[in-house]
Design a protein around this motif. Sequence first.
Motif, mmCIF file in Angstrom:
data_model
loop_
_atom_site.group_PDB
_atom_site.id
_atom_site.type_symbol
_atom_site.label_atom_id
_atom_site.label_comp_id
_atom_site.label_asym_id
_atom_site.label_seq_id
_atom_site.Cartn_x
_atom_site.Cartn_y
_atom_site.Cartn_z
ATOM 1 N N TYR A 13 -26.777 71.023 -49.739
ATOM 2 C CA TYR A 13 -25.652 71.939 -49.569
ATOM 3 C C TYR A 13 -25.100 71.679 -48.177
ATOM 4 O O TYR A 13 -25.849 71.822 -47.201
ATOM 5 C CB TYR A 13 -26.115 73.399 -49.632
ATOM 6 C CG TYR A 13 -26.590 73.873 -50.975
ATOM 7 C CD1 TYR A 13 -25.710 74.061 -52.038
ATOM 8 C CD2 TYR A 13 -27.938 74.157 -51.172
ATOM 9 C CE1 TYR A 13 -26.163 74.513 -53.255
ATOM 10 C CE2 TYR A 13 -28.395 74.622 -52.401
ATOM 11 C CZ TYR A 13 -27.493 74.798 -53.436
ATOM 12 O OH TYR A 13 -27.939 75.245 -54.637
ATOM 13 N N PRO A 37 -43.817 78.464 -51.382
ATOM 14 C CA PRO A 37 -43.355 79.623 -50.608
ATOM 15 C C PRO A 37 -41.861 79.869 -50.795
ATOM 16 O O PRO A 37 -41.128 78.994 -51.266
ATOM 17 C CB PRO A 37 -43.670 79.234 -49.168
ATOM 18 C CG PRO A 37 -43.817 77.764 -49.168
ATOM 19 C CD PRO A 37 -44.255 77.354 -50.539
ATOM 20 N N GLY A 39 -38.078 80.007 -50.460
ATOM 21 C CA GLY A 39 -37.129 79.111 -49.814
ATOM 22 C C GLY A 39 -37.466 77.634 -49.936
ATOM 23 O O GLY A 39 -36.745 76.790 -49.407
ATOM 24 N N CYS A 40 -38.543 77.279 -50.645
ATOM 25 C CA CYS A 40 -38.947 75.870 -50.707
ATOM 26 C C CYS A 40 -38.110 75.072 -51.703
ATOM 27 O O CYS A 40 -38.205 73.852 -51.743
ATOM 28 C CB CYS A 40 -40.434 75.746 -51.037
ATOM 29 S SG CYS A 40 -40.830 76.173 -52.741
ATOM 30 N N LYS A 42 -37.659 76.066 -55.297
ATOM 31 C CA LYS A 42 -38.087 76.197 -56.705
ATOM 32 C C LYS A 42 -36.916 76.533 -57.619
ATOM 33 O O LYS A 42 -36.709 75.883 -58.645
ATOM 34 C CB LYS A 42 -39.156 77.309 -56.843
ATOM 35 C CG LYS A 42 -40.341 77.159 -55.935
ATOM 36 C CD LYS A 42 -41.306 78.318 -56.098
ATOM 37 C CE LYS A 42 -40.771 79.675 -55.656
ATOM 38 N NZ LYS A 42 -40.560 79.807 -54.202
ATOM 39 N N SER A 43 -36.150 77.580 -57.250
ATOM 40 C CA SER A 43 -35.030 77.999 -58.103
ATOM 41 C C SER A 43 -33.963 76.922 -58.151
ATOM 42 O O SER A 43 -33.384 76.650 -59.198
ATOM 43 C CB SER A 43 -34.422 79.298 -57.587
ATOM 44 O OG SER A 43 -35.370 80.328 -57.635
ATOM 45 N N HIS A 192 -43.690 82.336 -56.887
ATOM 46 C CA HIS A 192 -44.295 82.078 -55.578
ATOM 47 C C HIS A 192 -45.719 82.650 -55.551
ATOM 48 O O HIS A 192 -46.401 82.611 -54.534
ATOM 49 C CB HIS A 192 -43.442 82.659 -54.450
ATOM 50 C CG HIS A 192 -43.271 84.131 -54.535
ATOM 51 N ND1 HIS A 192 -42.171 84.716 -55.119
ATOM 52 C CD2 HIS A 192 -44.073 85.134 -54.176
ATOM 53 C CE1 HIS A 192 -42.310 86.023 -55.104
ATOM 54 N NE2 HIS A 192 -43.457 86.308 -54.531
HETATM 55 N N1 LIG Z 1 -25.673 77.892 -52.796
HETATM 56 C C1 LIG Z 1 -26.389 77.613 -51.695
HETATM 57 N N2 LIG Z 1 -25.810 77.188 -50.555
HETATM 58 C C2 LIG Z 1 -26.532 76.883 -49.455
HETATM 59 N N3 LIG Z 1 -27.887 76.961 -49.405
HETATM 60 C C3 LIG Z 1 -28.527 77.364 -50.501
HETATM 61 C C4 LIG Z 1 -27.825 77.721 -51.709
HETATM 62 N N4 LIG Z 1 -28.751 78.082 -52.632
HETATM 63 C C5 LIG Z 1 -29.953 77.981 -52.036
HETATM 64 N N5 LIG Z 1 -29.828 77.553 -50.768
HETATM 65 C C6 LIG Z 1 -30.935 77.316 -49.807
HETATM 66 O O1 LIG Z 1 -31.831 76.408 -50.410
HETATM 67 C C7 LIG Z 1 -33.166 76.715 -50.088
HETATM 68 C C8 LIG Z 1 -33.996 76.836 -51.364
HETATM 69 O O2 LIG Z 1 -33.557 77.967 -52.079
HETATM 70 P P1 LIG Z 1 -34.241 78.393 -53.447
HETATM 71 O O3 LIG Z 1 -33.492 79.560 -53.954
HETATM 72 O O4 LIG Z 1 -34.328 77.208 -54.327
HETATM 73 O O5 LIG Z 1 -35.689 78.805 -52.956
HETATM 74 P P2 LIG Z 1 -36.921 79.384 -53.803
HETATM 75 O O6 LIG Z 1 -38.045 78.426 -53.612
HETATM 76 O O7 LIG Z 1 -36.480 79.679 -55.177
HETATM 77 O O8 LIG Z 1 -37.266 80.721 -53.001
HETATM 78 P P3 LIG Z 1 -37.672 82.205 -53.543
HETATM 79 O O9 LIG Z 1 -39.163 82.149 -53.795
HETATM 80 O O10 LIG Z 1 -37.354 83.066 -52.362
HETATM 81 O O11 LIG Z 1 -36.854 82.506 -54.753
HETATM 82 C C9 LIG Z 1 -33.120 77.981 -49.255
HETATM 83 O O12 LIG Z 1 -33.250 77.638 -47.906
HETATM 84 C C10 LIG Z 1 -31.745 78.543 -49.543
HETATM 85 O O13 LIG Z 1 -31.267 79.265 -48.451
#
Ligand SMILES: Nc1ncnc2c1ncn2[C@@H]1O[C@H](COP(=O)(O)OP(=O)(O)OP(=O)(O)O)[C@@H](O)[C@H]1O
Length: 359
Positions: A13, A37, A39-40, A42-43, A192
């Motif tokens: 991004y 954890p 922010g890693c 996953k989503s 997580h």
């Molecule tokens: N649309 C976006 N624009 C910019 N950065 C993004 C966007 N979507 C996610 N991120 C960043 O990408 C990183 C991973 O986000 P993600 O949502 O995949 O984490 P996660 O592992 O699912 O965390 P959680 O357990 O909190 O759901 C994060 O640092 C987030 O801030």
Amino acid sequence: MANLQLRRVRKSYDNIEIIRGIDLDLHDEELTVFVGPSGCGKSTLLRMIAGLEEITSGDLFIDGERVNDIPPAKRGLALVFQSYALYPHMTVAENMSFSLKLAGLSKAEREMKVAQAAQILHLESLLTRKPKELSGGQRQRVAIGRAIVRNPKVFLFDEPLSNLDAELRVRMRLELTKLHRQLRATMIYVTHDQVEAMTMADRIVVLNAGVVEQVGTPMELYRNPRNLFVAGFLGSPKMNFLTATVESQNPGNVTVKMADGSRLSVPGQLDISNHSQITIGIRPEHLRLTNTGSLAATVTTVEHLGSESYLHVLTANSEALIVRVSGETAVEADQQVNVEVDSSALHLFDQDGTSLRSR
Ligand SMILES: Nc1ncnc2c1ncn2[C@@H]1O[C@H](COP(=O)(O)OP(=O)(O)OP(=O)(O)O)[C@@H](O)[C@H]1O
Ligand SMILES: [Mg+2]
């Protein structure tokens, strides 16, 4: 049938790389858990598989077909979110059949599929209710029902249980595991929560800062974590870590010197030179209190859980350890104890945090 392959998959991004080159093989009929954890990534990774996020570079294959440019609706996947996102004005049955209606199925076909899903999920008696008349767990089952009726090639779950209270989470965890067995479907489950990962997964993918740290069955990862991150992430209470140096090596065993000056003889052979600094990892269940234990320590806190107790202790060198004791214990805070280490169960890591057994 659904096998997925990810090859050098990356996502950025605005020039910030979130997914940093992922290679993965996900197998038909398996429940794969992505854990790591907050922010890693996953989503993000799951949404790339679903087609909701563009893949910046790399390839995604479903059953051998490259699907990078195939829209979400054509990929044959169904995504269940943390927020169930049910339509509030529709009944349970209408919520479940809505996507089938859009797809042009006849009323009779829709009713049959909804009835089947309702039976699997024990929702038969709730079909005419509206979402606001349901408990959290029931709503979550409706959200899963919406996925089931579509008979997807792959189910994608993104933290589907995190809005539920602790008891319901445990129950839904079991129900989802049963559902997976019953449907023999390919599932990817994001969480997580390492307990969910350990208990539900056929295979766990541990993610950290956009890269895969390790892939394996829950027990493979528990027994043979490849590095400090995986070792510390899986297991509750966490693995204990102590600093040590390699003192001498003989055929078949290695003597390590702990920070408090005590020594341990570790079976096996290591690919490391004498005097190297290492980290020793030992799980709370592999420590015991005995009169002859090599580590002298002071108890700081005792946690009684009934079925087991956790002793928090400090070594002479002020390193904190947790010792798991089965059942109850008479040990109290401030008591001096000797901790015995099961040296056959030790994990050894080099200064980069890589397991010496996997080097
Ligand atoms: N649309 C976006 N624009 C910019 N950065 C993004 C966007 N979507 C996610 N991120 C960043 O990408 C990183 C991973 O986000 P993600 O949502 O995949 O984490 P996660 O592992 O699912 O965390 P959680 O357990 O909190 O759901 C994060 O640092 C987030 O801030
Ligand atoms: Mg997430």
